[in-house]
Scaffold this active site. Structure first.
Site, PDB file in Angstrom:
ATOM      1  N   GLU A  74     101.822  40.038  96.127  1.00  0.00           N
ATOM      2  CA  GLU A  74     101.357  39.129  95.240  1.00  0.00           C
ATOM      3  C   GLU A  74     102.136  38.933  93.947  1.00  0.00           C
ATOM      4  OE1 GLU A  74      97.106  39.633  94.462  1.00  0.00           O
ATOM      5  OE2 GLU A  74      96.533  39.844  96.765  1.00  0.00           O
ATOM      6  N   HIS A 126      93.710  35.156  95.530  1.00  0.00           N
ATOM      7  CA  HIS A 126      93.023  36.363  94.670  1.00  0.00           C
ATOM      8  C   HIS A 126      92.353  35.766  93.791  1.00  0.00           C
ATOM      9  CE1 HIS A 126      93.515  40.986  93.866  1.00  0.00           C
ATOM     10  NE2 HIS A 126      92.399  40.399  93.855  1.00  0.00           N
TER      11      HIS A 126
HETATM   12  N1  NAI Z   1      89.555  39.647  95.999  1.00  0.00           N
HETATM   13  C1  NAI Z   1      89.002  40.146  94.611  1.00  0.00           C
HETATM   14  O1  NAI Z   1      89.065  39.294  93.346  1.00  0.00           O
HETATM   15  C2  NAI Z   1      88.380  41.292  94.611  1.00  0.00           C
HETATM   16  C3  NAI Z   1      88.621  42.395  95.221  1.00  0.00           C
HETATM   17  N2  NAI Z   1      87.905  43.532  95.289  1.00  0.00           N
HETATM   18  C4  NAI Z   1      88.174  44.794  96.254  1.00  0.00           C
HETATM   19  O2  NAI Z   1      87.096  44.881  96.849  1.00  0.00           O
HETATM   20  C5  NAI Z   1      87.284  46.339  97.156  1.00  0.00           C
HETATM   21  C6  NAI Z   1      85.804  46.927  97.545  1.00  0.00           C
HETATM   22  O3  NAI Z   1      84.982  46.855  96.328  1.00  0.00           O
HETATM   23  P1  NAI Z   1      83.395  47.537  96.171  1.00  0.00           P
HETATM   24  O4  NAI Z   1      82.591  47.198  97.405  1.00  0.00           O
HETATM   25  O5  NAI Z   1      82.876  47.306  94.864  1.00  0.00           O
HETATM   26  O6  NAI Z   1      83.742  49.160  96.288  1.00  0.00           O
HETATM   27  P2  NAI Z   1      82.849  50.180  96.747  1.00  0.00           P
HETATM   28  O7  NAI Z   1      83.511  51.399  96.295  1.00  0.00           O
HETATM   29  O8  NAI Z   1      81.264  50.133  96.339  1.00  0.00           O
HETATM   30  O9  NAI Z   1      83.176  50.281  98.349  1.00  0.00           O
HETATM   31  C7  NAI Z   1      84.029  50.494  99.083  1.00  0.00           C
HETATM   32  C8  NAI Z   1      83.377  51.216 100.527  1.00  0.00           C
HETATM   33  O10 NAI Z   1      84.717  51.198 101.363  1.00  0.00           O
HETATM   34  C9  NAI Z   1      84.392  52.488 102.008  1.00  0.00           C
HETATM   35  N3  NAI Z   1      85.479  53.091 102.604  1.00  0.00           N
HETATM   36  C10 NAI Z   1      86.258  53.856 102.071  1.00  0.00           C
HETATM   37  N4  NAI Z   1      87.385  54.191 102.878  1.00  0.00           N
HETATM   38  C11 NAI Z   1      87.024  53.577 104.184  1.00  0.00           C
HETATM   39  C12 NAI Z   1      87.641  53.665 105.411  1.00  0.00           C
HETATM   40  N5  NAI Z   1      88.866  54.413 105.563  1.00  0.00           N
HETATM   41  N6  NAI Z   1      86.928  52.727 106.441  1.00  0.00           N
HETATM   42  C13 NAI Z   1      85.915  52.100 106.226  1.00  0.00           C
HETATM   43  N7  NAI Z   1      85.134  52.037 104.800  1.00  0.00           N
HETATM   44  C14 NAI Z   1      85.957  52.890 103.917  1.00  0.00           C
HETATM   45  C15 NAI Z   1      83.499  53.366 101.005  1.00  0.00           C
HETATM   46  O11 NAI Z   1      82.867  54.159 101.697  1.00  0.00           O
HETATM   47  C16 NAI Z   1      82.726  52.267 100.299  1.00  0.00           C
HETATM   48  O12 NAI Z   1      81.707  52.370 100.819  1.00  0.00           O
HETATM   49  C17 NAI Z   1      87.679  46.976  95.711  1.00  0.00           C
HETATM   50  O13 NAI Z   1      88.046  48.362  96.209  1.00  0.00           O
HETATM   51  C18 NAI Z   1      88.817  46.083  95.684  1.00  0.00           C
HETATM   52  O14 NAI Z   1      89.971  46.486  96.007  1.00  0.00           O
HETATM   53  C19 NAI Z   1      87.007  43.828  94.324  1.00  0.00           C
HETATM   54  C20 NAI Z   1      86.622  42.898  93.679  1.00  0.00           C
HETATM   55  C21 NAI Z   1      87.341  41.500  93.514  1.00  0.00           C
HETATM   56  O1  AKG Z   2      91.022  40.431  88.233  1.00  0.00           O
HETATM   57  C1  AKG Z   2      90.801  39.810  89.180  1.00  0.00           C
HETATM   58  O2  AKG Z   2      90.850  38.522  89.311  1.00  0.00           O
HETATM   59  C2  AKG Z   2      90.900  40.508  90.632  1.00  0.00           C
HETATM   60  C3  AKG Z   2      89.740  41.427  90.590  1.00  0.00           C
HETATM   61  C4  AKG Z   2      90.026  42.398  91.633  1.00  0.00           C
HETATM   62  O3  AKG Z   2      90.720  42.391  92.674  1.00  0.00           O
HETATM   63  C5  AKG Z   2      89.092  43.593  91.556  1.00  0.00           C
HETATM   64  O4  AKG Z   2      88.087  43.619  90.561  1.00  0.00           O
HETATM   65  O5  AKG Z   2      89.302  44.554  92.388  1.00  0.00           O
END
Ligand code: NAI
Ligand code: AKG
Length: 527
Positions: free
Chosen positions: A262, A280
């Site tokens: 990215e 993103h």
């Molecule tokens: N596109 C965006 O702007 C955003 C992206 N994200 C991404 O979303 C991800 C997830 O966020 P949350 O749900 O808040 O995190 P979280 O930590 O609450 O949930 C992640 C889940 O993934 C599971 N996990 C870990 N390893 C695994 C595996 N090998 N196979 C299957 N499941 C597995 C964990 O057990 C956990 O339940 C973040 O790490 C971040 O990278 C988060 C916010 C914004």
């Molecule tokens: O800050 C952003 O826009 C990206 C958020 C994100 O990817 C995250 O919270 O993991």
């Protein structure tokens, strides 16, 4: 006292800067810099607030000589080298809930956009084509949604998908059966997700275990006609394989918010059919951005100003209420760790930290961190309570924590014991009055002493005239004695003396002290 200084290096809601200032920090907002520019600047800051653009690499951390905390206004911290930051004693925090609803809603929007091909239909309609006959969508009602990752965001996606009358199955090794039942979803393995789901959505962090989790092989073996959504991290999917499988029609559609590289300026996926994407934007709503900006600035300022720790990924939490209560204990713990580190010799591989009385009621992790920081100072000048547990682990130090419910001689006590080749050696201390740390026992001998500044530890025979001889020696060398503390195992037996000195005793003075009649050992100590 000078104020802590924070740098906001990625575009962030202005509430972040406001909160830093209101909570007693100076703050600069300087976004869009190159890594070289950031490296040149970072040395002046105690806090660094980022989103996903700033990459906190070892080079940046090496230049960040005053940095105490990195705050990610968001969830994913794969742009921060956390092990390296931990080694440098820098706390890394995120805001784990502020943007989760927003990101889950983006995933649902992607599912609906894929099901009805909205982006393509929009472009072609605006181009004047009126392409009604070219589009035929699918309903989501009754379809199976497969989650990979059912944490915060995955569970919110599940609840919304259930509202859309989808059946939800999930692969997440850390999802319990009870939690799955509570969420109204079915826990299955990864192969089952891929063979049963009509739509798959990814919600895991990017780790060594999840990287390329949707590999070419897994995608090729997935249910024909599957649609895939990724609003988590690029790197979870083999992008070239996904492009090939969209072209062959095996995958009926894919929607990505995140890419392996990215900003994604080019990708084989851009030319693939039934592919839609956003740059993103998962977390990009006004609500989420206000949430994460407020939270990150509050958490970072709390740490920089009060020592409170919330949502840290590399150290235990410590509330703003706990922090002042724990402060004298941490000072005591660090001094005890330092004392035992300076006195115990040989290859020390085991340390135990016992708490009793009021100390047993407290959050033990910061106390352990402080003991280890004091103890590890014999190996490193830059050790602090953040990196000490990591350094201890790296060195193979076996650390145990014990909480005693019993009432002892003191209202509150911390005891630190190391295992030496000659057996266990322990020191213990308490808090006096309004929280002054005091040593109360050294290697089994009761003694009351403040551990501060330059000190001399002397082991001697408990014989008359000894105190005078040591006092005379110091006087002859022009060294003023601040405090004189004595303890003995039994009358006439082994005794210890702790002197605080107004200046450091030179090697020559120590050599002279070793020759004083009755002296068995002399060690200079620094606190
Ligand atoms: N596109 C965006 O702007 C955003 C992206 N994200 C991404 O979303 C991800 C997830 O966020 P949350 O749900 O808040 O995190 P979280 O930590 O609450 O949930 C992640 C889940 O993934 C599971 N996990 C870990 N390893 C695994 C595996 N090998 N196979 C299957 N499941 C597995 C964990 O057990 C956990 O339940 C973040 O790490 C971040 O990278 C988060 C916010 C914004
Ligand atoms: O800050 C952003 O826009 C990206 C958020 C994100 O990817 C995250 O919270 O993991």
């Amino acid at each position: 006292m000078t104020k802590p200084k924070a740098l906001i290096s990625d575009k962030m809601d202005p509430n972040a800067a406001r909160i830093f200032e209101e909570r007693g920090c100076d703050v600069d907002v300087i976004t869009g810099e190159t890594p070289e520019e950031l490296k040149a600047r970072i040395g002046e800051y105690h806090g660094l607030a980022i989103r996903s653009s700033t990459k906190v690499t070892p080079e940046i951390l090496d230049a960040a000589t005053n940095l105490k905390v990195i705050g990610r206004a968001g969830i994913g911290v794969d742009n921060v080298d956390i092990p390296y930051a931990s080694g440098k004693g820098v706390v890394v925090m995120n805001t784990p809930f502020g943007n989760s609803i927003t990101t889950a809603e983006h995933a649902i929007a992607m599912i609906m956009a894929l099901a009805r091909q909205i982006p393509d239909a929009n472009v072609r309609t605006k181009a004047g084509e009126w392409p009604k006959k070219d589009f035929m969508g699918v309903e989501v009602t009754g379809k199976t949604l497969g989650l990979i990752g059912a944490g915060n965001i995955g569970s919110i996606v599940a609840s919304r998908a259930l509202g859309l009358k989808m059946k939800v199955i999930a692969y997440d090794p850390f999802l319990t059966e009870d939690r799955a039942v509570e969420l109204g979803i079915e826990k299955v393995d990864l192969d089952a997700v891929l063979s049963r789901a009509d739509f798959v959505t990814l919600h895991t962090p990017l780790t060594d275990q999840t990287r390329n989790i949707l590999s070419r092989e897994r995608l090729e073996n997935a249910k024909p006609g599957i649609r895939i959504v990724n609003c988590a991290r690029g790197g979870l999917i083999d992008e070239a394989a996904l492009a090939d499988l969209l072209t062959s029609g095996h995958v009926a559609g894919a929607a990505l918010d995140v890419f392996q590289t990215e900003p994604a300026k080019e990708s084989p996926l851009f030319d693939a059919p039934n592919f839609i994407c956003t740059p993103h934007l998962g977390a990009s709503t006004t609500e989420a951005q206000v949430n994460v900006a407020l939270q990150v600035a509050e958490q970072m300022a709390d740490y920089l100003v009060n020592g409170g720790v919330t949502n840290a990924l590399n150290m235990p939490s410590l509330s703003a209420e706990e922090a002042p209560k724990l402060k004298p204990y941490m000072a005591l713990a660090e001094k005890l760790g330092s004392l035992v580190g300076q006195l115990a010799h040989g290859n020390l591989t085991k340390i135990s930290i016992e708490r009793e009385g009021a100390a047993s009621e407290l959050n033990g992790k910061p106390i352990t961190g402080a003991v280890l920081a004091g103890f590890m100072r014999r190996y490193s000048d830059t050790v602090n309570m953040v990196n000490a547990p990591y350094l201890a682990k790296e060195r193979g130090l076996d650390v145990s924590e014990v909480r005693h419910d019993r009432d002892g001689a003191y209202n509150t006590l911390i005891r630190v014991t190391v295992e030496t080749s000659a057996g266990p050696r322990s020191v213990a201390g308490t808090l006096f009055g309004s929280g002054a740390p005091r040593l109360v026992e050294i290697f089994g001998i009761g003694i009351e002493a403040e551990l501060d500044g330059h000190m001399l530890y002397v082991v001697n025979d408990d014989k008359p005239g000894f105190i005078g001889r040591i006092g005379t020696l110091m006087g002859e060398n022009g060294i003023n004695i601040g405090t004189f503390n004595l303890g003995r195992r039994d009358a006439g037996g082994e005794a210890v003396l702790l002197l605080s000195l107004d200046e450091k005793a030179s090697d020559d003075v120590i050599a002279q002290a070793e020759k004083v009649e009755g002296v068995k050992m002399v060690t200079a100590l620094e606190f």
